[in-house]
Design an enzyme around this catalytic site. Structure first.
Site, PDB file in Angstrom:
ATOM      1  N   TYR A 192       1.723   5.527  11.824  1.00  0.00           N
ATOM      2  CA  TYR A 192       1.491   5.906  10.418  1.00  0.00           C
ATOM      3  C   TYR A 192       2.403   7.064  10.025  1.00  0.00           C
ATOM      4  O   TYR A 192       3.071   7.027   8.987  1.00  0.00           O
ATOM      5  CB  TYR A 192       0.025   6.293  10.228  1.00  0.00           C
ATOM      6  CG  TYR A 192      -0.358   6.569   8.790  1.00  0.00           C
ATOM      7  CD1 TYR A 192      -0.724   5.535   7.941  1.00  0.00           C
ATOM      8  CD2 TYR A 192      -0.342   7.868   8.282  1.00  0.00           C
ATOM      9  CE1 TYR A 192      -1.073   5.790   6.612  1.00  0.00           C
ATOM     10  CE2 TYR A 192      -0.683   8.126   6.954  1.00  0.00           C
ATOM     11  CZ  TYR A 192      -1.055   7.082   6.136  1.00  0.00           C
ATOM     12  OH  TYR A 192      -1.393   7.331   4.819  1.00  0.00           O
TER      13      TYR A 192
ATOM     14  N   SER B 197       2.487  10.641   2.468  1.00  0.00           N
ATOM     15  CA  SER B 197       1.256  11.266   2.977  1.00  0.00           C
ATOM     16  C   SER B 197       1.589  12.630   3.557  1.00  0.00           C
ATOM     17  O   SER B 197       2.705  12.848   4.053  1.00  0.00           O
ATOM     18  CB  SER B 197       0.660  10.393   4.093  1.00  0.00           C
ATOM     19  OG  SER B 197      -0.387  11.075   4.752  1.00  0.00           O
TER      20      SER B 197
HETATM   21  P1  NAD Z   1      -6.777   1.457   0.024  1.00  0.00           P
HETATM   22  O1  NAD Z   1      -6.961   0.666   1.293  1.00  0.00           O
HETATM   23  O2  NAD Z   1      -7.944   1.749  -0.810  1.00  0.00           O
HETATM   24  O3  NAD Z   1      -5.672   0.760  -0.866  1.00  0.00           O
HETATM   25  C1  NAD Z   1      -4.522   0.202  -0.313  1.00  0.00           C
HETATM   26  C2  NAD Z   1      -4.241  -1.102  -1.031  1.00  0.00           C
HETATM   27  O4  NAD Z   1      -3.009  -1.629  -0.491  1.00  0.00           O
HETATM   28  C3  NAD Z   1      -5.331  -2.164  -0.793  1.00  0.00           C
HETATM   29  O5  NAD Z   1      -5.778  -2.706  -2.012  1.00  0.00           O
HETATM   30  C4  NAD Z   1      -4.631  -3.217   0.064  1.00  0.00           C
HETATM   31  O6  NAD Z   1      -5.073  -4.549  -0.190  1.00  0.00           O
HETATM   32  C5  NAD Z   1      -3.172  -3.036  -0.349  1.00  0.00           C
HETATM   33  N1  NAD Z   1      -2.251  -3.552   0.678  1.00  0.00           N
HETATM   34  C6  NAD Z   1      -2.314  -3.328   2.011  1.00  0.00           C
HETATM   35  N2  NAD Z   1      -1.323  -4.017   2.624  1.00  0.00           N
HETATM   36  C7  NAD Z   1      -0.639  -4.669   1.638  1.00  0.00           C
HETATM   37  C8  NAD Z   1       0.475  -5.546   1.646  1.00  0.00           C
HETATM   38  N3  NAD Z   1       1.072  -5.892   2.792  1.00  0.00           N
HETATM   39  N4  NAD Z   1       0.922  -6.030   0.458  1.00  0.00           N
HETATM   40  C9  NAD Z   1       0.305  -5.682  -0.708  1.00  0.00           C
HETATM   41  N5  NAD Z   1      -0.768  -4.880  -0.766  1.00  0.00           N
HETATM   42  C10 NAD Z   1      -1.231  -4.382   0.401  1.00  0.00           C
HETATM   43  O7  NAD Z   1      -6.051   2.825   0.481  1.00  0.00           O
HETATM   44  P2  NAD Z   1      -5.788   4.180  -0.322  1.00  0.00           P
HETATM   45  O8  NAD Z   1      -6.516   5.236   0.403  1.00  0.00           O
HETATM   46  O9  NAD Z   1      -5.987   3.986  -1.762  1.00  0.00           O
HETATM   47  O10 NAD Z   1      -4.241   4.388   0.012  1.00  0.00           O
HETATM   48  C11 NAD Z   1      -3.211   4.051  -0.912  1.00  0.00           C
HETATM   49  C12 NAD Z   1      -1.916   4.654  -0.403  1.00  0.00           C
HETATM   50  O11 NAD Z   1      -2.041   6.077  -0.326  1.00  0.00           O
HETATM   51  C13 NAD Z   1      -1.535   4.190   1.003  1.00  0.00           C
HETATM   52  O12 NAD Z   1      -0.142   4.032   1.086  1.00  0.00           O
HETATM   53  C14 NAD Z   1      -1.998   5.338   1.888  1.00  0.00           C
HETATM   54  O13 NAD Z   1      -1.268   5.417   3.083  1.00  0.00           O
HETATM   55  C15 NAD Z   1      -1.718   6.519   0.973  1.00  0.00           C
HETATM   56  N6  NAD Z   1      -2.508   7.726   1.264  1.00  0.00           N
HETATM   57  C16 NAD Z   1      -3.872   7.716   1.145  1.00  0.00           C
HETATM   58  C17 NAD Z   1      -4.582   8.895   1.390  1.00  0.00           C
HETATM   59  C18 NAD Z   1      -6.096   8.982   1.249  1.00  0.00           C
HETATM   60  O14 NAD Z   1      -6.680  10.012   1.650  1.00  0.00           O
HETATM   61  N7  NAD Z   1      -6.771   7.979   0.703  1.00  0.00           N
HETATM   62  C19 NAD Z   1      -3.903  10.054   1.773  1.00  0.00           C
HETATM   63  C20 NAD Z   1      -2.510  10.016   1.895  1.00  0.00           C
HETATM   64  C21 NAD Z   1      -1.833   8.849   1.628  1.00  0.00           C
END
Ligand code: NAD
Length: 255
Positions: free
Chosen positions: A154, A141
């Protein structure tokens, strides 16, 4: 003997960015194993993506080693070969309140899922990845590089993930490459299990804080994953790629 198409394993791939990555690779004819903790999101994903032959959906909690071993055995029985691992599973909510009241359990939960989960998945997939000169992509991130207040757990988990990435690259090369992607603001609302039918449009100021003129999408991240696991990136390892529409390059002064 017919050659199996390449296979990719995506954690947290039942919704959000991970689902966008899964969809991208399915369209390119890869075999895609999605591992996710959320059984309801897996069911919704199965319905949305239609469960083609080249998709396998498996439940796992990436922070628990026995569960990782069990899910991976299931995935490998189905996939037979493995070319890429995307460690995307994470607790995406960065805010945990003031450090003075941050519970150790809340800190630990983010470290366990966002960082230890990637370690466990790498540990148990490397023997398979070595066989095909495969690669690992960790989804970190921009919050590993800059902060808002009250996001210590985080930020630390994602900073650790970037460090884990270069350490893996050094230990596993030349057999296996490892890189990370640091997304900025990615609008995942349309990719959620309970996606709103008509999500509120993002505001002009949301868009304008990005030099690219818009907020990111899961497809933007998927395109970078596709490059990093491709033969075109064979000279690229141990790096972190920021995908944020230029947001972290923009200087902001308050009036
Ligand atoms: P999201 O919540 O839509 O998806 C995350 C997925 O991870 C979910 O389906 C959840 O069930 C799964 N998950 C959570 N804990 C878990 C575990 N212990 N074992 C297996 N699966 C698990 O979130 P997102 O926004 O799509 O984020 C995906 C990744 O991208 C994350 O690592 C997040 O930190 C990173 N990220 C997101 C953004 C953003 O703006 N959306 C920005 C930077 C980084």
């Amino acid at each position: 003997m017919t050659q199996q198409p390449p296979a990719i394993l995506i954690t947290g791939g039942a919704q959000g960015i991970g689902k966008g990555i899964a969809s991208h690779f399915l369209n390119k004819g890869w075999r895609v194993a999605v591992l996710d903790r959320d059984a309801e999101a897996i069911e919704a994903c199965r319905q949305d993506l239609g469960e083609p032959d080249n998709l396998s959906l498996i439940t796992v909690d990436v922070s628990r080693e026995p569960d990782v071993i069990r899910a991976l055995a299931e995935a490998m029985e189905w996939a037979v070969r493995l070319d890429a691992l995307v460690n995307n599973a994470g607790i995406p909510d960065p805010e945990t309140g003031p450090i003075e009241t941050l519970e150790l359990s809340e800190w630990q939960r983010r470290i366990d899922v966002n960082l230890t989960g990637a370690f466990l998945m790498a540990k148990h997939t490397v023997p398979h990845l070595r066989k095909n000169q495969g690669s690992i992509v960790n989804i970190a991130s921009t919050r590993a590089l800059q902060s808002e207040p009250n996001c210590e757990a985080y930020a630390a988990s994602k900073g650790g993930l970037i460090a884990l990435t270069h350490s893996l690259a050094i230990s596993l090369g030349p057999d296996v490459r490892a890189n990370s992607i640091s997304p900025g603001w990615i609008d995942v609302r349309a990719w959620q299990a309970n996606a709103p039918a008509n999500p509120e449009p993002l505001s002009a100021s949301d868009r304008n804080q990005h030099p690219s003129g818009r907020v990111g999408t899961p497809e933007d991240v998927a395109a970078m994953v596709a490059y990093l696991v491709s033969p075109e990136a064979r000279f690229v390892t141990g790096q972190n790629f920021v995908i944020d529409g230029g947001m972290t390059r923009k200087m902001i002064y308050e009036d």
